[in-house]
Design a protein around this motif. Sequence first.
Motif, PDB file in Angstrom:
ATOM      1  N   VAL A 191       8.570  11.544  33.315  1.00 53.95           N
ATOM      2  CA  VAL A 191       8.721  10.298  34.075  1.00 53.95           C
ATOM      3  C   VAL A 191       8.205   9.148  33.210  1.00 53.95           C
ATOM      4  CG1 VAL A 191       8.052   9.021  36.145  1.00 53.95           C
ATOM      5  CG2 VAL A 191       8.443  11.499  36.268  1.00 53.95           C
ATOM      6  N   TYR A 238      10.699   6.175  38.891  1.00 53.34           N
ATOM      7  CA  TYR A 238      10.177   7.133  39.862  1.00 53.34           C
ATOM      8  C   TYR A 238      10.799   8.487  39.524  1.00 53.34           C
ATOM      9  CZ  TYR A 238       8.727   3.284  42.953  1.00 53.34           C
ATOM     10  OH  TYR A 238       8.133   2.172  43.488  1.00 53.34           O
ATOM     11  N   GLY A 239       9.993   9.555  39.525  1.00 59.49           N
ATOM     12  CA  GLY A 239      10.522  10.898  39.373  1.00 59.49           C
ATOM     13  C   GLY A 239      10.614  11.583  40.727  1.00 59.49           C
ATOM     14  N   ASP A 293       8.967  16.074  46.419  1.00 59.17           N
ATOM     15  CA  ASP A 293       7.880  15.365  45.746  1.00 59.17           C
ATOM     16  C   ASP A 293       8.438  14.119  45.060  1.00 59.17           C
ATOM     17  OD1 ASP A 293       5.370  14.728  44.905  1.00 59.17           O
ATOM     18  OD2 ASP A 293       5.219  16.287  43.357  1.00 59.17           O
ATOM     19  N   LYS A 328       7.112  11.374  42.013  1.00 65.70           N
ATOM     20  CA  LYS A 328       6.129  11.047  40.988  1.00 65.70           C
ATOM     21  C   LYS A 328       6.312   9.570  40.608  1.00 65.70           C
ATOM     22  CE  LYS A 328       5.026  15.439  40.704  1.00 65.70           C
ATOM     23  NZ  LYS A 328       3.759  15.951  41.257  1.00 65.70           N
ATOM     24  N   ASP A 329       5.268   8.768  40.851  1.00 69.37           N
ATOM     25  CA  ASP A 329       5.373   7.345  40.515  1.00 69.37           C
ATOM     26  C   ASP A 329       4.505   6.940  39.330  1.00 69.37           C
ATOM     27  OD1 ASP A 329       2.925   7.634  41.659  1.00 69.37           O
ATOM     28  OD2 ASP A 329       3.155   6.055  43.159  1.00 69.37           O
ATOM     29  N   ALA A 330       3.833   7.912  38.701  1.00 70.18           N
ATOM     30  CA  ALA A 330       3.035   7.638  37.500  1.00 70.18           C
ATOM     31  C   ALA A 330       3.729   8.262  36.298  1.00 70.18           C
ATOM     32  CB  ALA A 330       1.622   8.199  37.649  1.00 70.18           C
ATOM     33  N   TYR A 370       5.774  16.449  33.887  1.00 69.85           N
ATOM     34  CA  TYR A 370       5.575  17.181  35.123  1.00 69.85           C
ATOM     35  C   TYR A 370       6.370  18.493  35.084  1.00 69.85           C
ATOM     36  CZ  TYR A 370       3.653  12.801  36.882  1.00 69.85           C
ATOM     37  OH  TYR A 370       2.892  11.671  37.051  1.00 69.85           O
ATOM     38  N   LYS A 377       8.328  21.738  37.404  1.00 67.18           N
ATOM     39  CA  LYS A 377       9.030  22.091  38.636  1.00 67.18           C
ATOM     40  C   LYS A 377       9.484  23.546  38.518  1.00 67.18           C
ATOM     41  CE  LYS A 377      13.322  20.101  36.819  1.00 67.18           C
ATOM     42  NZ  LYS A 377      13.995  21.365  36.509  1.00 67.18           N
ATOM     43  N   ALA A 414      15.232  17.501  39.269  1.00 69.27           N
ATOM     44  CA  ALA A 414      14.557  16.201  39.215  1.00 69.27           C
ATOM     45  C   ALA A 414      15.558  15.122  38.810  1.00 69.27           C
ATOM     46  CB  ALA A 414      13.393  16.243  38.229  1.00 69.27           C
TER      47      ALA A 414
END
Length: 292
Positions: A31, A36-37, A47, A49-51, A55, A57, A64
């Motif tokens: 990401v 946004y992920g 889920d 992910k905004d950072a 990541y 999965k 994703a």
Amino acid sequence: MSRNAPKIGLIIALVIVVLLLIAVISATFVVRQNEYGVVYEFGAVVDVKDAPGLYFKIPFVQTASMLPKTTLLYDLPISDVITADKHSMVLDSFALWRISDARLFIETLSGSVSNAESRIDAIVYNALKTVISSQNQEDIISGRDGAVVRLVMANIGDSFERYGIEMMAVETKTLDLPDDNKSAVYTRMISERNNIAAAYTAEGEAEAKRIRNEADKQVEITLSKARSEAQTVRAAGDAEYMRILSGVYDSADEADFYSFMIALDALGDSMTGEEKTLILSPDSPIARIFNQ
């Protein structure tokens, strides 16, 4: 058989390595700062992910995808709008927006920027039309410094929150008259402004004249009072002077001496310039005083 066994083992090992690499690659995603992920499992969001970062999965089960995290611009189509006084105006505007809630954005708009822009087009255009149709053409032209867009933002309010969108700004690139009647409208507005200015000027001149008349009246009243008081004071001074004289020169000798001093003063006043010779007739008051 024995000679082919090492080759078969090598092939199997290579296959296993390739499968492991595929599994590792499918189990990770990156990401970036401006994204946004979103992690899906069988089509459902599990889920967000905004950072930024790396990541993991579940491979082959979860997928994703990325959504933009930056400020986006949507350019609304140019359109005609009608003011409250039934005049047509040309409107060209744009909106600045961003995704504030990725999960809600996906649930309501299927995670599609195109769907979001369609919704923005409808809501923003309706807000613009509502604001412009509630004002006269002259007020809209005068309010092109930002008053119109502030009203539009107030009209939009929190309409986009249910879509996970934050509407950051709505701006007008063009909000003007059609070319065919622009000149006539501007001429009329200039004429109206000149009439208003002339009315203000006339009111100002009338007020200035009233103030000047009032000031002149007050000055005349003040001068009249001053002259009256001066006459009163002068009369009182003369009376006091005569009283003092009557008290000082109350005998014949003192009266004669006073007349003599007055004659000397008159004689001194009459002798001016370089000529110091004075010729008097015998019957003049000064000659009689000296002769006595």
